[in-house]
Motif scaffolding. Structure first.
Motif, short mmCIF file in Angstrom:
data_model
loop_
_atom_site.label_atom_id
_atom_site.label_comp_id
_atom_site.label_asym_id
_atom_site.label_seq_id
_atom_site.Cartn_x
_atom_site.Cartn_y
_atom_site.Cartn_z
N GLU A 76 0.83 -1.19 0.00
CA GLU A 76 0.00 0.00 0.00
C GLU A 76 0.87 1.25 0.00
O GLU A 76 2.03 1.23 0.37
N GLU A 77 0.28 2.35 -0.40
CA GLU A 77 0.90 3.65 -0.26
C GLU A 77 1.21 3.87 1.23
O GLU A 77 0.38 3.59 2.09
N LEU A 78 2.42 4.35 1.55
CA LEU A 78 2.81 4.50 2.95
C LEU A 78 1.89 5.45 3.70
O LEU A 78 1.57 5.22 4.88
N THR A 79 1.44 6.51 3.05
CA THR A 79 0.53 7.45 3.72
C THR A 79 -0.75 6.76 4.13
O THR A 79 -1.25 6.95 5.25
N VAL A 80 -1.28 5.95 3.23
CA VAL A 80 -2.53 5.23 3.52
C VAL A 80 -2.32 4.21 4.63
O VAL A 80 -3.13 4.09 5.55
N LEU A 81 -1.21 3.47 4.55
CA LEU A 81 -0.92 2.45 5.54
C LEU A 81 -0.74 3.07 6.93
O LEU A 81 -1.26 2.56 7.93
N PHE A 82 0.01 4.17 6.99
CA PHE A 82 0.18 4.85 8.28
C PHE A 82 -1.17 5.34 8.81
O PHE A 82 -1.47 5.17 9.99
N ALA A 83 -1.96 5.97 7.95
CA ALA A 83 -3.26 6.50 8.38
C ALA A 83 -4.14 5.39 8.96
O ALA A 83 -4.80 5.57 9.99
N GLU A 84 -4.16 4.23 8.30
CA GLU A 84 -4.98 3.12 8.78
C GLU A 84 -4.50 2.63 10.14
O GLU A 84 -5.31 2.43 11.06
N ASN A 85 -3.19 2.42 10.27
CA ASN A 85 -2.67 1.86 11.52
C ASN A 85 -2.68 2.88 12.65
O ASN A 85 -2.91 2.53 13.81
N PHE A 86 -2.44 4.13 12.34
CA PHE A 86 -2.48 5.19 13.35
C PHE A 86 -3.91 5.37 13.86
O PHE A 86 -4.14 5.51 15.07
N SER A 87 -4.87 5.34 12.96
CA SER A 87 -6.28 5.47 13.36
C SER A 87 -6.74 4.26 14.17
O SER A 87 -7.57 4.39 15.08
N ALA A 88 -6.17 3.08 13.86
CA ALA A 88 -6.56 1.86 14.57
C ALA A 88 -6.16 1.90 16.05
O ALA A 88 -6.75 1.19 16.87
N VAL A 89 -5.15 2.72 16.39
CA VAL A 89 -4.73 2.84 17.80
C VAL A 89 -5.23 4.14 18.41
O VAL A 89 -4.66 4.68 19.35
N GLN A 90 -6.33 4.68 17.85
CA GLN A 90 -7.03 5.85 18.35
C GLN A 90 -6.29 7.17 18.12
O GLN A 90 -6.55 8.16 18.78
N GLY A 91 -5.38 7.19 17.17
CA GLY A 91 -4.76 8.44 16.76
C GLY A 91 -5.67 9.17 15.78
O GLY A 91 -6.48 8.56 15.08
#
Length: 214
Positions: free
Chosen positions: A43-58
């Motif tokens: 995946e695009e790194l921006t998308v991957l970070f957004a998904e994982n960051f949001s998953a931990v309540q960021g």
């Protein structure tokens, strides 16, 4: 006849254990390369970070440029009614003031509910913010206030922690005295196994990611 004490028995067992080499567990895995262990990013790194960051309540906020960053930060401050935002990184202060952001606080951060920092890297695989004492924010800025805002750029995104540590080490004789990974708001379940957010640090973490690779 001398009686061996419990302490001597323990020490004797330790000495015996140290005198015998322990075989390496899973020897077949020692020759594996990093690419064989880590699944390649798809995946695009921006998308991957957004998904994982949001998953931990960021709270992830993407900005097309620095002007949009300041506009969104202004809107967030007004919406949340934050009286002051603390920042001690000269580069970020210059950036925000250049775009007429007026909500900064330069006095000791004890009175500010929000602190802004930059970062070393963003770790897409885990949704983590990598920071170190090389930054002028120091050890406490990101954890002292109830709300932490990180400002980063898409060029600071890397896939995993190894890439982040390699970046910090490049051209350095010594590593920083502290490297930390912030993965969402602070949390603990030590008390009766009940999850509590914001107990040892900020209860809210925002990450503004500014596009600089188009």
């Amino acid at each position: 006849m001398k009686t061996v004490t419990a302490k001597e028995q323990i020490l004797n067992r330790i000495k015996k254990a140290l005198s015998q080499s322990t075989p390496m567990p899973f020897p077949e895995k020692q020759s594996m390369t990093r690419d064989q262990v880590i699944v390649p990013k798809t995946e695009e790194l921006t998308v991957l970070f957004a998904e994982n960051f949001s998953a931990v309540q960021g709270q992830f906020i993407y900005c097309i440029d620095e002007a949009e960053l300041v506009a969104k930060l202004n809107g967030l401050q007004q919406h949340r009614n934050w009286p002051r935002i603390f920042c001690r990184e000269a580069g970020l202060i210059d950036l925000l003031q250049h775009h007429d952001f007026r909500g900064l606080e330069f006095s000791p951060q004890a009175g500010a509910p929000v602190a802004i920092t930059g970062c070393e890297k963003l770790i897409a695989r885990t949704g983590s913010i990598m920071m170190s004492t090389r930054q002028s924010s120091g050890r406490t800025t990101s954890v002292y206030t109830p709300i932490h805002i990180c400002i980063a750029y898409t060029s600071q995104l890397v896939y995993d922690i190894e890439e982040g540590l390699t970046f910090i080490q490049q051209g350095q004789k010594n590593m920083p005295s502290l490297i930390t990974l912030a993965t969402g708001p602070s949390r603990t379940a030590d008390i009766e196994k009940t999850l509590v957010v914001g107990i040892h640090g900020p209860g809210e973490v925002y990450c503004f990611v500014v596009e600089d690779q188009l």
